[in-house]
Design an enzyme around this catalytic site. Structure first.
Site, PDB file in Angstrom:
ATOM      1  CE  LYS A 155      40.871  18.393  45.712  1.00 44.71           C
ATOM      2  NZ  LYS A 155      40.847  18.769  44.286  1.00 44.71           N
ATOM      3  CG  ASN A 200      38.220  17.744  36.563  1.00 48.28           C
ATOM      4  OD1 ASN A 200      37.479  17.324  37.425  1.00 48.28           O
ATOM      5  ND2 ASN A 200      37.872  17.651  35.283  1.00 48.28           N
ATOM      6  CB  THR A 201      39.537  22.497  34.071  1.00 37.98           C
ATOM      7  OG1 THR A 201      38.812  22.468  35.304  1.00 37.98           O
ATOM      8  CG2 THR A 201      38.739  23.274  33.057  1.00 37.98           C
TER       9      THR A 201
END
Lengths: 256, 66
Positions: free
Chosen positions: A99, A208-209
């Site tokens: 990525k 993610n968060t």
């Protein structure tokens, strides 16, 4: 299941990619990854802590045998730094699927598209398969695809902001123009944001968060799994047309 | 001799190789990558790559990230 996500020739049943940052522990991270049904996780590359080199390691909890590791370039602000980081990641793990993200400033972490495109070209020339974090600019998205990126990953909104998809029109334009998978990366705050990305026709969502900072991350991971599946199914089913006025669901004939 | 690992000075015996440094740092070198003076040293070359005074090394591994 025949509706597979195919990235760089590899097939995935899950369209939800999750990050491995910000969790309370790697153990909780592992539990969330399982609840999310994820098959691919992003990871960062950092210096070994020399004062305690054998501290708890990600790979002992979230195994690269089980999950495709997608090394990122978080924290890189130039193409050179990103290329250097991913070459090290390839040496560390032996994988060429990565990525790429090249950021512009600490406050917004907005992608620097000029540097991103330049890094993508260098990496592809060096044999990498590049999934690329980018702005929601359809023109740059096309340039990245033409450069050979294997997935285009526009932001929904800023990294870690939880503001959802701020420009659905652009995401849709990117999806319509792309011949490689489009994955919304960044900005998802809750399940409806993930479903919206999928309803727009995206091939997957990376977050993610939204999971790591939920009050109950494992439960949120499960919610996201359902949201991505629901959004995908709704997209494939094809939504009804929008109408300005009511259209009764019960027959008018036979009314008493 | 003194080398610099991840920015910090480290004493190693004269003639040490990359593999000696790795052994000194960890029992489990899986998932580690090493850069010597900005050139990657592949795992297959750890045993044959000698270090010299003032070398700058980066030792990195995967950690959680988004």
């Amino acid at each position: 299941m025949t509706d597979k996500l195919i990235i760089a020739g590899r097939e995935y049943d899950s369209r939800l990619i999750i990050g491995t940052g910000k969790y309370k522990s790697y153990a909780q991270n592992a539990e969330a990854a399982e609840a999310a049904g994820a098959e691919m996780v992003t990871v960062a590359l950092r210096r070994v802590n020399l004062s305690n080199p054998d501290e708890d390691r990600l790979q002992d909890h979230v195994s690269p045998e089980t999950y495709t590791y997608l090394p990122n370039t978080a924290g890189c602000f130039t193409a050179d730094e990103a290329v250097r980081t991913l070459r090290l990641a390839r040496e560390a793990g032996g994988w060429d699927l990565v990525k790429l993200e090249v950021l512009s400033d600490q406050k917004t972490l907005y992608p620097d598209m000029e540097e991103t495109l330049s890094a993508a070209k260098a990496l592809i020339a060096d044999g990498f398969q590049v999934m690329v974090y980018c702005s929601d600019d359809p023109v740059y998205a096309k340039k990245l695809e033409e450069a050979g990126c294997c997935a285009i990953m526009p932001l929904g909104s800023l990294i870690g902001s939880g503001l959802g998809i701020q420009n659905p029109l652009n995401i849709r334009l990117i999806v319509e123009n792309a011949r490689v998978p489009v994955i919304v990366d960044a900005g998802v705050g809750t399940a409806s944001d993930a479903a919206m990305a999928m309803e727009l026709g995206c091939d997957g969502v990376l977050m993610n968060t939204a999971i790591a900072e939920a009050k109950d991350p494992v439960r949120m991971a499960k919610a996201m799994k359902h949201a991505v599946i629901a959004g995908r199914e709704a997209y494939l089913a094809g939504r009804m047309g929008r109408k300005r006025y009511a259209d009764p669901s019960s027959p008018l004939a036979g009314l008493i | 001799m003194q080398v610099f690992v991840n920015g910090d000075p480290l004493e190693l015996k004269d003639g040490a190789r990359v593999s000696d440094l790795v052994a000194q740092l960890t029992d489990d070198p899986r998932g580690i990558a090493i850069e010597l003076n900005r050139e990657i040293v592949p795992k297959s070359k750890h045993g044959e790559t000698s270090l010299t005074e003032g070398d700058r090394l980066e030792v990195v591994q995967f950690v959680g990230g988004g």
